[in-house]
Write an enzyme that holds these catalytic residues in place. Structure first.
Site, PDB file in Angstrom:
ATOM      1  N   ARG A  82       0.954  -1.001   0.009  1.00 23.26           N
ATOM      2  CA  ARG A  82      -0.072  -0.215   0.060  1.00 23.26           C
ATOM      3  C   ARG A  82       0.850   1.386   0.163  1.00 23.26           C
ATOM      4  NH1 ARG A  82      -4.464   0.170   4.526  1.00 23.26           N
ATOM      5  NH2 ARG A  82      -2.785   1.046   5.917  1.00 23.26           N
ATOM      6  N   LYS A 184      -2.760   6.472   1.646  1.00 24.19           N
ATOM      7  CA  LYS A 184      -2.300   6.959   2.882  1.00 24.19           C
ATOM      8  C   LYS A 184      -1.234   8.154   2.736  1.00 24.19           C
ATOM      9  CE  LYS A 184      -2.137   4.775   7.404  1.00 24.19           C
ATOM     10  NZ  LYS A 184      -3.385   5.382   7.841  1.00 24.19           N
TER      11      LYS A 184
END
Ligand code: PLP
Ligand code: COI
Length: 341
Positions: A82, A184
């Site tokens: 991620r 993120k």
């Protein structure tokens, strides 16, 4: 090895420096070999990319002490991937996935005395991040970067641990369609600071955000994905391109199906159907599963039948199974647990 003298059971979700952090710098087109450091401070150029245009992405994962005394982390490969994806979106040179996982191992090993003992309810929170460190003044990516993993022992994210909380529907948007909601990036959290402080001032624990385009669908909260349980016991979780692909949520969908025999559904969830659910919870690394007792929609209260006193039975079972897998009391699926040796 001797554990630090800390009142583990009373930790909150707050930063305290540990002995070591992992650091790798990117310069002249490559990441250096990386090192552990005892220095918690960073000296930066005043015009660093991160300071001017918020060029930074981060991750969050935890290290646990298992019931039989091993130190483990939970699916660090998914955090590595991620962060790789987040970095690409902000034109940051991605840190290689295998090196991320190895850096997690090294930094947890070096800080093993800081990993809270089994049964205390505390864990070692790891915060990997990358930021543009060289100067930029025109809008452009930096040329140099730093990747760092810091560690800090933590307790529950929300006061009271598993006591149900009340959240409010936000009038602010968290992420634009086709924006950065699915990565993120620090910038997603900078913009949430005003809404979250406003929520706190009004007595709410968090904001729940609706989809910015139509304001009819549930997205997520400032720091966690959302779970619902239907009257007939199905686990439902919102699907959207602008929410963070939570490692916890993806794991819980698997746990619900394969460990608890539940039906699961990942789909668009209309805000107007929320009163039909019998349980609601937030899920994430920091939040684990935090039950929602009530959602306040501009003064109108949606109260879940599970109430404000106790976590509901399905959220409880999901939480116990997930934390059992993380702490070694329940057999994990293949490849989920990385032992720190
Ligand atoms: N959604 C947001 C906005 C978050 O900040 C987080 C925390 O990482 C999550 C969801 C949960 O993701 P994960 O389960 O990977 O920690
Ligand atoms: C996490 O759960 O790791 C997060 O990054 C969420 C943050 C709000 C603490």
């Amino acid at each position: 090895m001797s554990k630090k003298d800390i009142d583990w059971s009373n930790l909150t979700f707050a930063y305290q420096p540990t002995d070591y952090r992992y650091i790798s710098n990117y310069k002249n087109g490559e990441w250096d070999e990386g090192t552990l450091s005892q220095d918690p401070n960073i000296v930066l150029n005043e015009c660093a990319g991160v300071l001017q245009y918020s060029q930074s992405v981060f991750e969050g994962l935890k290290a646990y002490t298992t019931v039989d005394g091993r130190t483990v982390t939970f699916r660090p490969d998914l955090n590595a991937q991620r962060m790789f994806d987040s970095a690409k979106r902000l034109e940051i040179p991605p840190f290689p996935v295998d090196r991320f996982v190895e850096a997690v191992r090294e930094v947890v090993k070096a800080n093993e005395d800081w990993v809270p003992p089994y049964g205390t309810g505390a864990t070692l929170y790891l915060r990997p991040y990358v930021f543009g460190s060289s100067p930029v003044i025109g809008v452009a990516p930096a040329e140099e970067y730093q990747f760092r993993i810091i560690c800090t022992p933590v307790g529950p994210y929300f006061k009271g641990g598993v006591k149900p909380i009340t959240i409010r529907v936000s009038d602010y948007d968290r992420a634009a369609p086709h924006g950065t909601g699915n990565i993120k990036a620090g910038l997603n959290y900078a913009m949430s600071l005003h809404p979250i402080m406003e929520a706190h001032r009004q007595g709410f624990s968090e904001n729940i955000y609706l989809d910015p385009a139509t304001r009819t669908k549930v997205e997520e909260t400032g720091g966690a994905n959302v779970l619902f349980v239907t009257k007939d016991g199905k686990l439902v979780t919102p699907k959207s391109d602008s929410i963070l692909p939570s490692v916890t949520r993806r794991s819980l969908l698997y746990v619900a199906e394969h460990y608890l025999g539940m039906e699961t559904e990942e789909r668009e969830v209309l805000f107007e159907e929320v009163p039909d659910f019998v349980e609601c919870g937030l899920c994430g690394t920091a939040a684990v599963i935090s039950p929602i007792g009530c959602i306040n929609d501009h003064g109108k209260e949606i109260k879940f039948p599970s109430g404000m006193e106790e976590i509901g039975p399905v959220m409880k079972k999901l939480r116990e199974t997930l934390t059992g897998i993380q702490m070694g009391t329940i057999e994990p699926p293949e490849g989920w647990i990385y032992e720190i040796k």
